[in-house]
Design a protein around this motif. Structure first.
Motif, PDB file in Angstrom:
ATOM      1  N   ASP A  37       0.664  -0.885  -0.070  1.00  0.00           N
ATOM      2  CA  ASP A  37       0.050   0.256  -0.258  1.00  0.00           C
ATOM      3  C   ASP A  37       0.704   1.474  -0.162  1.00  0.00           C
ATOM      4  O   ASP A  37       1.685   1.341   0.064  1.00  0.00           O
ATOM      5  CB  ASP A  37      -1.013  -0.293   1.213  1.00  0.00           C
ATOM      6  CG  ASP A  37      -0.243  -0.428   2.678  1.00  0.00           C
ATOM      7  OD1 ASP A  37       0.687  -0.289   2.580  1.00  0.00           O
ATOM      8  OD2 ASP A  37      -1.106   0.835   4.053  1.00  0.00           O
ATOM      9  N   GLU A  38       0.664   2.366  -0.235  1.00  0.00           N
ATOM     10  CA  GLU A  38       0.840   3.467  -0.732  1.00  0.00           C
ATOM     11  C   GLU A  38       1.460   3.979   0.438  1.00  0.00           C
ATOM     12  O   GLU A  38       0.571   4.226   1.709  1.00  0.00           O
ATOM     13  CB  GLU A  38       0.315   4.716  -0.812  1.00  0.00           C
ATOM     14  CG  GLU A  38       0.821   4.513  -2.620  1.00  0.00           C
ATOM     15  CD  GLU A  38       0.796   5.293  -4.036  1.00  0.00           C
ATOM     16  OE1 GLU A  38       0.579   6.488  -3.167  1.00  0.00           O
ATOM     17  OE2 GLU A  38       0.664   4.882  -4.859  1.00  0.00           O
ATOM     18  N   ASP A  73      -3.981   2.656  -3.800  1.00  0.00           N
ATOM     19  CA  ASP A  73      -3.136   3.331  -5.268  1.00  0.00           C
ATOM     20  C   ASP A  73      -3.060   5.139  -4.700  1.00  0.00           C
ATOM     21  O   ASP A  73      -2.827   5.638  -5.741  1.00  0.00           O
ATOM     22  CB  ASP A  73      -3.249   3.283  -6.110  1.00  0.00           C
ATOM     23  CG  ASP A  73      -4.971   3.433  -5.528  1.00  0.00           C
ATOM     24  OD1 ASP A  73      -5.685   3.938  -5.090  1.00  0.00           O
ATOM     25  OD2 ASP A  73      -5.678   3.083  -6.768  1.00  0.00           O
ATOM     26  N   VAL A  77      -1.574   8.791  -2.068  1.00  0.00           N
ATOM     27  CA  VAL A  77      -1.736   8.949  -0.474  1.00  0.00           C
ATOM     28  C   VAL A  77      -2.723   9.878  -0.081  1.00  0.00           C
ATOM     29  O   VAL A  77      -2.504  11.216  -0.554  1.00  0.00           O
ATOM     30  CB  VAL A  77      -0.438   9.278  -0.417  1.00  0.00           C
ATOM     31  CG1 VAL A  77       0.079   9.692   1.443  1.00  0.00           C
ATOM     32  CG2 VAL A  77       0.953   7.502  -0.187  1.00  0.00           C
ATOM     33  N   HIS A 104       6.469   9.563  -0.589  1.00  0.00           N
ATOM     34  CA  HIS A 104       6.159   8.418  -1.024  1.00  0.00           C
ATOM     35  C   HIS A 104       6.294   6.860  -2.000  1.00  0.00           C
ATOM     36  O   HIS A 104       7.297   7.152  -2.531  1.00  0.00           O
ATOM     37  CB  HIS A 104       4.578   8.466  -1.052  1.00  0.00           C
ATOM     38  CG  HIS A 104       4.314   9.189  -1.935  1.00  0.00           C
ATOM     39  ND1 HIS A 104       4.667  10.077  -2.829  1.00  0.00           N
ATOM     40  CD2 HIS A 104       3.234   8.074  -3.098  1.00  0.00           C
ATOM     41  CE1 HIS A 104       3.797  10.157  -4.601  1.00  0.00           C
ATOM     42  NE2 HIS A 104       3.555   9.179  -4.568  1.00  0.00           N
ATOM     43  N   ASN A 105       5.884   6.596  -2.120  1.00  0.00           N
ATOM     44  CA  ASN A 105       6.033   4.499  -2.775  1.00  0.00           C
ATOM     45  C   ASN A 105       4.989   4.953  -3.182  1.00  0.00           C
ATOM     46  O   ASN A 105       3.817   4.570  -3.119  1.00  0.00           O
ATOM     47  CB  ASN A 105       6.502   3.499  -1.795  1.00  0.00           C
ATOM     48  CG  ASN A 105       4.998   3.328  -1.024  1.00  0.00           C
ATOM     49  OD1 ASN A 105       4.446   3.575  -0.449  1.00  0.00           O
ATOM     50  ND2 ASN A 105       4.345   2.425  -1.222  1.00  0.00           N
ATOM     51  N   HIS A 106       4.873   4.103  -5.007  1.00  0.00           N
ATOM     52  CA  HIS A 106       4.138   3.274  -5.704  1.00  0.00           C
ATOM     53  C   HIS A 106       4.698   2.250  -5.711  1.00  0.00           C
ATOM     54  O   HIS A 106       5.625   1.251  -6.083  1.00  0.00           O
ATOM     55  CB  HIS A 106       4.605   3.574  -6.944  1.00  0.00           C
ATOM     56  CG  HIS A 106       4.281   5.705  -7.189  1.00  0.00           C
ATOM     57  ND1 HIS A 106       4.003   6.309  -8.544  1.00  0.00           N
ATOM     58  CD2 HIS A 106       3.688   6.532  -5.785  1.00  0.00           C
ATOM     59  CE1 HIS A 106       3.485   7.362  -8.582  1.00  0.00           C
ATOM     60  NE2 HIS A 106       3.227   7.590  -6.861  1.00  0.00           N
ATOM     61  N   HIS A 159       7.993   5.278 -10.507  1.00  0.00           N
ATOM     62  CA  HIS A 159       8.240   6.130  -9.294  1.00  0.00           C
ATOM     63  C   HIS A 159       7.767   7.204 -10.454  1.00  0.00           C
ATOM     64  O   HIS A 159       8.190   8.535 -10.177  1.00  0.00           O
ATOM     65  CB  HIS A 159       9.403   5.917  -9.405  1.00  0.00           C
ATOM     66  CG  HIS A 159      10.642   5.477  -9.801  1.00  0.00           C
ATOM     67  ND1 HIS A 159      10.803   6.488 -10.343  1.00  0.00           N
ATOM     68  CD2 HIS A 159      11.394   4.314 -10.174  1.00  0.00           C
ATOM     69  CE1 HIS A 159      11.427   6.039 -11.311  1.00  0.00           C
ATOM     70  NE2 HIS A 159      12.658   4.328 -11.314  1.00  0.00           N
ATOM     71  N   ASP A 162       0.145  13.288  -7.765  1.00  0.00           N
ATOM     72  CA  ASP A 162       1.003  14.408  -6.885  1.00  0.00           C
ATOM     73  C   ASP A 162       1.196  14.835  -6.988  1.00  0.00           C
ATOM     74  O   ASP A 162       1.522  15.820  -6.077  1.00  0.00           O
ATOM     75  CB  ASP A 162       1.964  12.715  -7.753  1.00  0.00           C
ATOM     76  CG  ASP A 162       2.472  11.604  -6.876  1.00  0.00           C
ATOM     77  OD1 ASP A 162       0.948  11.141  -6.353  1.00  0.00           O
ATOM     78  OD2 ASP A 162       3.024  10.521  -8.094  1.00  0.00           O
ATOM     79  N   GLY A 175       9.876   4.035  -4.909  1.00  0.00           N
ATOM     80  CA  GLY A 175       9.090   1.977  -6.286  1.00  0.00           C
ATOM     81  C   GLY A 175       9.585   0.314  -6.135  1.00  0.00           C
ATOM     82  O   GLY A 175      10.458   0.646  -6.928  1.00  0.00           O
TER      83      GLY A 175
END
Length: 203
Positions: A101-102, A126, A128, A151-153, A158, A164, A189
């Protein structure tokens, strides 16, 4: 079985042997579906528990993860943040890069450039949700002069989305109003690299 995979399995078996009488079985369960040691040491404990029901194994891996995280934190928190982006990315990839999860991480550098505090905010599968009020309040309480978002994908891509970019610019405006600079927004990511929105002139 490829040589590198055999080496990883042998090392994992050796690591797990002190806490289980079936280290080979536990290692095979954890390495299933082409997972590697990097994935295992960064995976969420809930995910590990679904793969391996041996609680002692999961607890042992959690301790190893905590030790590695502490080492990476020292490399990030003990030196100026902005001049240390590669180590920051290593830390972020370890903490959130392989999550399903993000998650948003907010780092707050002080006047000397060192991280004074950090804040974690969860998102959905998917997306944040950036809580501007929480970030502004934490920046003011810690005396931060800047903010670095990350944050992560989970997809591994990425590339920043339109959302974003829009949210980042909105937060940058809010921070400027209280004399705090948004230094960067980093996207990571699955250990596949990262994107700096500052480097892409997207802030």
């Amino acid at each position: 079985m490829p040589t590198e995979v055999r080496r990883e399995r042998a090392l994992l078996v050796e690591i797990l042997a002190p806490v289980t009488d079936r280290p080979e079985v536990a290692a095979d369960a954890l390495l299933a579906s082409n997972r590697d040691l990097g994935w295992i040491v960064t995976a969420d404990s809930r995910v590990l528990a679904m793969l391996c029901r041996d609680r002692a194994v999961v607890a042992h891996l959690e301790r190893i993860r905590a030790l590695l995280a502490l080492s990476l934190r020292h490399q990030v928190f003990d030196r100026p943040l902005i001049d240390n982006i590669p180590k920051v990315v290593d830390y972020l990839n370890f903490e959130i890069g392989r999550r399903a999860d993000e998650r948003l991480v907010v780092l707050f550098p002080d006047a000397k450039g060192k991280v004074a505090d950090e804040l974690y905010l969860d998102g959905g599968a998917d997306t944040v949700v950036v809580c501007t009020r929480s970030i502004l309040l934490r920046a003011l309480l810690t005396g931060a002069v800047g903010v670095v978002l990350a944050h992560n994908h989970p997809s591994g891509d990425h590339t920043p989305s339109k959302a974003d970019i829009a949210v980042t610019r909105e937060l940058a405006r809010a921070l400027r109003a209280v004399d705090v600079r948004l230094h960067d927004h980093l996207i990571v990511g699955n250990g596949t690299g990262y994107t700096s929105m500052r480097e892409r002139n997207l802030l």
